[in-house]
Scaffold this motif. Sequence first.
Motif, PDB file in Angstrom:
ATOM      1  N   ALA A   1     -70.683 -15.176   0.441  1.00 59.66           N
ATOM      2  CA  ALA A   1     -71.697 -15.826  -0.416  1.00 59.66           C
ATOM      3  C   ALA A   1     -73.183 -15.601   0.333  1.00 59.66           C
ATOM      4  CB  ALA A   1     -71.405 -17.288  -0.550  1.00 59.66           C
ATOM      5  N   THR A   2     -74.153 -15.581  -0.532  1.00 66.52           N
ATOM      6  CA  THR A   2     -75.663 -15.261   0.217  1.00 66.52           C
ATOM      7  C   THR A   2     -76.610 -16.165  -0.647  1.00 66.52           C
ATOM      8  OG1 THR A   2     -75.945 -13.447  -1.227  1.00 66.52           O
ATOM      9  CG2 THR A   2     -74.993 -12.846   0.778  1.00 66.52           C
TER      10      THR A   2
ATOM     11  N   ALA B   1     -75.885 -11.068  -8.907  1.00 71.53           N
ATOM     12  CA  ALA B   1     -75.220 -12.379  -8.497  1.00 71.53           C
ATOM     13  C   ALA B   1     -73.566 -12.006  -8.395  1.00 71.53           C
ATOM     14  CB  ALA B   1     -75.746 -13.388  -9.227  1.00 71.53           C
TER      15      ALA B   1
ATOM     16  N   ASP C   1     -72.836 -17.123  -4.841  1.00 69.11           N
ATOM     17  CA  ASP C   1     -74.283 -17.008  -4.521  1.00 69.11           C
ATOM     18  C   ASP C   1     -75.039 -18.171  -5.007  1.00 69.11           C
ATOM     19  OD1 ASP C   1     -73.691 -14.553  -3.341  1.00 69.11           O
ATOM     20  OD2 ASP C   1     -74.454 -13.402  -4.900  1.00 69.11           O
TER      21      ASP C   1
END
Length: 752
Positions: free
Chosen positions: A19-20, A37, A41
């Motif tokens: 996850a960013t 996405a 995220d």
Amino acid sequence: MLKITLTVVISVFTFSSFATTIKVKDIIELNAANKNAKPGDTIELQNAEWSNVNIILDCDGTAKSPITFKAATGGKVIITGNSKLSIGGSYIIVDGLYFTNGFSGKNAIITFKANNKTANYCTVKNTVINDFNNPKRLDENYWIELYGKHNIITKCGFLNKKNIAVLIAVILDDERSQENFHSIDHNYFGVRIPLASNAGEIIRVGVSQHCEFNSNTQITDNFFENCDGETEIISLKSGSNVVRNNLFKECQGSVVLRHGNFNTIENNIFLGNDKEGTGGVRVINNGQWVVNNLLYKCRGEGFRAPLAIMNGIPNSPAFRYVAVSDAVIYGNTFIECAPISFCEGSDMERTLPPTNTIFANNIIYNTKDSLLYKVFDDVKGISFSQNFINKKVNQQLFAGFTRVNFPMGKSATITFPSTIKTNNKLIVDSLQTFAKQRLSLPLSQQSGFKNEKLLQSIQQNAINNCGAKWFEKTFTSTEKEIFVTCKSANELKAYLSAVGNKKVNIILTENEYSFTESLPVLNNVSISTKNKESIKFIFQSTNQPFLFLLNASSNLSFKNINLNLSEVKSKSFICTDTSAPSNHLNFKMDNCKVENYQGTFLYASKSAVCDSMIINETTFNNGKGSIFNLAQETDKKGYYAVEKMKINKCIFSNNDGEILNVVRSGTDESTMGPKIIFENNEVSSCTNNSSAKGLISLHGVQQSLIQNNLFTNCNSNKILIEYTDEVRASHLLGTNQLTNSGQVIKNKYVRE
């Protein structure tokens, strides 16, 4: 224990490695982030004004790893201009946006569908829409369209919707959106002023064409405050919906079970606080339950009654008025409320009274009204059982009502009668199986709203948990009041058109003001003289429609002034906004004299709305033409020009033309207005030679009071006052003295 801790750490590490958080500063970067996405995220919108943006989110997260689009700081991502948001993915969270100073045209502001892909398991939270209206009142759009299934609107704020159409519309147009189980919870709905037409609901679930489908929408734990748009605050036009644990404070309307079956209204608090038109629940159709609600000083009547159980239409199609059957009205408390209505709406069409309906274990406590309920048809289809009232009520009651001395309880804000145990075990047992499926709590044998802790919980929830945390729900006025003297026509025009958050008190110092062009009023203005001097206005432009144009959001008042209008040649002296605006306006006259006017003194333009027109202690003398012309709403849609108009202690003399003409055409029954009060006035030597109408014509006016007036030598052998109505209205014609004056044309809605 050590293994468990280690597993959690590994899980978090694994998740965070995929996850960013992506920061975006404009719509181009946002579109790219949406396209790329991945579940888990977070896309962070940078604090700024985002103007004229069309945001489309159609990515897909998962139940464990949703995709979040959030403001860097709640409320600091400000969406303005011609903007909208479409959500057409799954497991998307939108967090912290602020829509203001803009509009979205024919589109909804937020739509849970994008490119024909409906949203599922998506959430909008911590977001506010405030005064995001189309400029024209009749250019309709929803603020939110809910498609898909299992979507959530939570902890959001919605304020100041002024243009026509529902605020939140739950759409059931195909199987992708039916049986949806949406949740609308912990939101703040504030300040929807009367729309002066139909289509002013806050929430509508379904439409008449889809009324036989179930929606299963859950409307819970919300705070509705001053939601006065029309008679329906929540309009349920589908089945199996739940309205629970909401607080309705001073809202001029009701929760209306308009179409669809098996809806549940439970554990709600309706605080009318003696505000006119505050209602509760209106019941239509089959299998509706209204259980354990508290209604306090709700003063609505008719369709807005604290409880209105309607009559139906024989062989009614599902989209009209299906007769009430198998309803359960149980365990509710009504405190100092206007009378309940049984068989409400009974007329030549709605002739079917309720059947197989239970009205049991309710409390009605009332020390101010002579009637606890009104009955408009046969109630043999309603079973009354173990309902309790206070002893001071003298109304002859049906069996099933018992007079008692109530012990009184008290919360922080309400004194209310305590519950009483009943012997309705047979009814309770027969309903308990269904109650377990429909209610949050089992049915109790106690009468009335039974849970003081629940009352406190709902009130505290409204204050502490409804709406976006970052948005202040209460406002203090910052309007400044200034006083200026005005020596010329140019100065007057400048003061009238200056925009700013202030009230301008203009004091005219000269005896004559000559104008070469019309005067737009753009702010809050009072025009007066020090000693009620006589002022002559000169405006020789015969081709102009008006001298003063009262624009949207403005307030104009004349005080302590004598106006000589003999040299005003425009078609009207004052005209309301001609652009059909969303924003309303106000007009007032106090202690004035107007003479030698021609044409129309005040002309109400089509589709503009005045919240109030107040004319007090003012003389109109020696005029030729209409004084108050509010007769342009002829489209038969129930629109009208003024919510409340009061003419009090005025003198009308030697006028040739109508004094007052108000029109609200059509058969819509959803509004309280217009409300017209004409009292304590003296009218002499006035005629209406230019029309077959009377001096006062009320067409479709919903409420009126005409009393304590003196008419002398007015329209003799013609019509003095005329009432015409296409739907039910309430007219009170009090004592008036008529000498050598015309006739009063009444109808069945006029009470003397």
